[in-house]
Design a protein around this motif. Structure first.
Motif, short mmCIF file in Angstrom:
data_model
loop_
_atom_site.label_atom_id
_atom_site.label_comp_id
_atom_site.label_asym_id
_atom_site.label_seq_id
_atom_site.Cartn_x
_atom_site.Cartn_y
_atom_site.Cartn_z
N GLY A 6 61.78 24.20 31.15
CA GLY A 6 62.30 23.06 30.40
C GLY A 6 63.75 23.21 30.03
O GLY A 6 64.32 22.34 29.39
N PHE A 7 64.39 24.33 30.39
CA PHE A 7 65.82 24.49 30.16
C PHE A 7 66.42 25.34 31.26
O PHE A 7 65.71 26.05 31.98
N ALA A 8 67.74 25.25 31.40
CA ALA A 8 68.46 25.99 32.42
C ALA A 8 69.68 26.64 31.79
O ALA A 8 69.93 26.50 30.58
N GLU A 9 70.44 27.35 32.60
CA GLU A 9 71.61 28.07 32.08
C GLU A 9 72.62 27.12 31.45
O GLU A 9 73.22 27.43 30.43
N VAL A 84 68.52 36.17 25.10
CA VAL A 84 67.10 36.00 25.33
C VAL A 84 66.86 34.91 26.38
O VAL A 84 66.05 35.08 27.30
N GLY A 85 67.58 33.79 26.25
CA GLY A 85 67.41 32.71 27.22
C GLY A 85 67.75 33.14 28.64
O GLY A 85 67.01 32.84 29.59
N LEU A 86 68.85 33.86 28.79
CA LEU A 86 69.25 34.32 30.13
C LEU A 86 68.27 35.35 30.68
O LEU A 86 67.97 35.36 31.88
N THR A 87 67.76 36.20 29.80
CA THR A 87 66.78 37.19 30.24
C THR A 87 65.54 36.51 30.80
O THR A 87 65.01 36.90 31.85
N VAL A 88 65.09 35.49 30.13
CA VAL A 88 63.91 34.75 30.60
C VAL A 88 64.20 34.07 31.94
O VAL A 88 63.40 34.14 32.88
N LEU A 89 65.36 33.42 32.04
CA LEU A 89 65.70 32.73 33.27
C LEU A 89 65.81 33.69 34.46
O LEU A 89 65.55 33.30 35.60
#
Length: 558
Positions: A6-9, A84-89
């Protein structure tokens, strides 16, 4: 990956800003304890201290973040959230497994609880209440609500609405507002239970006290996320529900209601007089009219007094009286004309509605900031009536009042439907050419270039762009022309690369790679691949001190 999460970089960059995004790249190795559930992500990021991060996915895409670092507690999407967001992506393959693990843990807990006996559950609950005073108080409130113990309910409700334990510096910061909202929601639930039972009359009194308490403290809360406001709205609904059941004295209810609405305490609850029509009845509405009329007489220019008079007339159902109130102070943008038109249409008076809307257009013909919904309203009615030429006239007037790409597109749609776009287009483009000649400096390029691009007239767009287009327009021109005008497009790409050589950051490096790929395509069309190879070799040598740029070029095969 974006569709999975549901989200991107780009969403992380938009939420954090360039500075925090760049800093977050340095914390990718500091993320631990990552857990991914359905719509939520939690992790610990080790910085100056160990910070707890929670990301949640927006209903319509995007991502929201909470972190207990100082910057995050101010409500910012911090570098730890980015990490955290980048790690998940970057761990796409592990997401299904981690989500399954979270679901298994939840299912395991549920199964364990269901297997406990009644006595074991009571023992567990008592143990938790001993260690968690907040839990004990919330359960006490629920118990008191269930047995309608009004004294205990009042005490607990007021305690839950008290902000002092959250106000570390005299006010509740954004990072603490969510926790306060959760606590206040417990008070609302208790009042809802009371209102739904046979104590609705007491619920009315207690809800009013709760509304006053929360409203008085709302100014001390940074409610940027709207969580407390949502609880306040629920509290207002509970009061209305209790009034609907208890049917308190209509005159007294009118006095309380008007007093609250005239005060500065309605920002939190946003109570609407119209919602109380049935509760007030004819007697209550008559008392409201007395009070509001007197208030408006004392302050004829008061915004609140005027708004209350509008809502009163709306509640009374007198369309003509409501229009008279609106017409006494018409907005120069045409917004009031639109409100009148919509009220008349809802009353089945379509012809009068259209007359008011047309009058609004006439009054705002030369207004650049006219309410665009008014023109949309009129055009929709004209289309329904088959009056295509008049639709064109409206769109033409709006375009000349504010020459934007959106206005040009609306004019084009209307004129194509009426079969007269060729003539309308030339007149519109001439007006845009005049604007472009007079545009000496601006952050944005001329609308003329955007209009020609939108029309697909690339040759004319190239001519119009000379000396005045902005970077966005040049890039669009190049991208659309690299197959048909490779030499012109190549010159644009090379020009846009130059200033990027002096910048740093992963986003910049990705942009350089993207421009180089486009430049390579142009060279291929021109049969000059050797020149591109030489250019790339020179660029790599000049930029060799930027390892992340080299990595980005390698990733794209450059």
């Amino acid at each position: 990956m974006a569709s999975e999460l549901g989200f991107a970089e780009d969403d992380l960059l938009a939420s954090a800003g360039e500075r925090s995004f760049e800093r977050g790249l340095g914390y990718l190795d500091a993320v631990s304890g990552l857990e991914i559930g359905d719509g939520w992500i939690t992790a610990t990021v080790h910085g100056t201290e160990a910070y707890e991060v929670e990301l949640t996915e927006g209903d319509e895409g995007g991502v929201f973040g909470d972190c207990d670092c100082p910057y995050g507690q101010e409500g910012h999407f911090c570098k730890h959230c980015v990490a955290v967001g980048l790690t998940v992506l970057r761990q796409a393959s592990a997401i299904p497994r981690q989500r399954a693990a979270a679901a298994n843990r939840t299912a395991g807990l549920e199964a364990w609880l269901q297997a406990l006996s009644h006595d074991e559950l009571l023992a567990l609950l008592r143990e938790q209440m001993t260690n968690d005073r907040g839990l004990r108080r919330r359960l006490e409130l629920r118990a008191a609500s269930a047995r309608s113990d009004l004294a205990v309910v009042r005490e607990r409700v007021m305690a839950l609405l008290d902000v002092r334990s959250f106000a570390r510096y005299g006010y509740v910061e954004r990072g603490d507002a969510g926790a306060y909202a959760q606590q206040a929601a417990e008070a609302v639930d208790a009042l809802r239970t009371l209102a739904a039972g046979d104590r609705a009359e007491e619920a009315v009194v207690l809800a009013r006290e709760a509304i006053r308490t929360l409203s008085q403290t709302y100014g001390e809360i940074d409610d940027s996320d709207g969580a407390v406001g949502e609880v306040a709205g629920d509290l207002a609904e509970v009061h209305l529900q209790a009034c609907g059941t208890a049917r308190p004295d209509p005159a007294e209810t009118a006095e309380w209601l008007v007093g609250h609405l005239l005060s500065d305490l309605n920002d939190a609850t946003d109570i609407d007089l119209v919602d109380y029509r049935k509760v007030l009845g004819p007697t209550g509405l008559a008392r409201v009219r007395e009070l509001v009329t007197e208030a408006w007489r004392r302050a004829p220019n008061g915004w609140v007094e005027r708004y209350l008079m509008e809502r009163l007339v709306k509640a009374e159902g007198n369309v003509d009286a409501l229009i008279a109130v609106y017409a006494a102070d018409l907005s120069p943008t045409g917004a009031t004309h639109l409100k009148i038109a919509m009220e008349l249409e809802a009353a089945g008076r379509e012809a009068e509605a259209l007359d008011w809307a047309v009058r609004g257009l006439r009054d705002t013909t030369k207004t650049a900031n006219a309410d665009g919904r008014l023109a949309d309203y009129v055009c929709t009615r004209y289309v329904q009536a088959g009056r295509a030429a008049e639709v064109v006239a409206v769109r033409r007037d709006r375009f000349h009042a504010h020459r934007s790409l959106a206005a040009y597109q609306l004019l084009r749609t209307a004129a194509e439907a009426a079969g007269c776009w060729k003539a309308e287009r030339e007149a519109a483009l001439e007006a845009l050419r005049t604007d472009a000649r007079g545009q000496h400096s601006s952050w944005y390029g001329p609308v003329l270039v955007d209009a020609l691009l939108d029309d697909g007239d690339l040759d004319a767009a190239w001519r119009a762009a000379q000396g005045c287009a902005d970077e966005r327009q040049w890039l669009t021109l190049a991208d659309r022309s690299k197959d048909t005008r490779p030499a012109d497009a190549l010159a644009v790409y090379l020009r846009l690369i130059e200033p990027l050589k002096k910048k740093t950051g992963d986003r910049t490096y990705q942009q350089v790679a993207r421009l180089l790929l486009a430049a390579r395509t142009c060279h291929q069309h021109l049969g000059t691949e050797g020149e591109f190879a030489a250019y790339l070799t020179t660029l790599r040598a000049d930029q060799r001190r930027k390892p992340n740029l080299m990595k980005a070029l390698d990733q794209h095969g450059l």
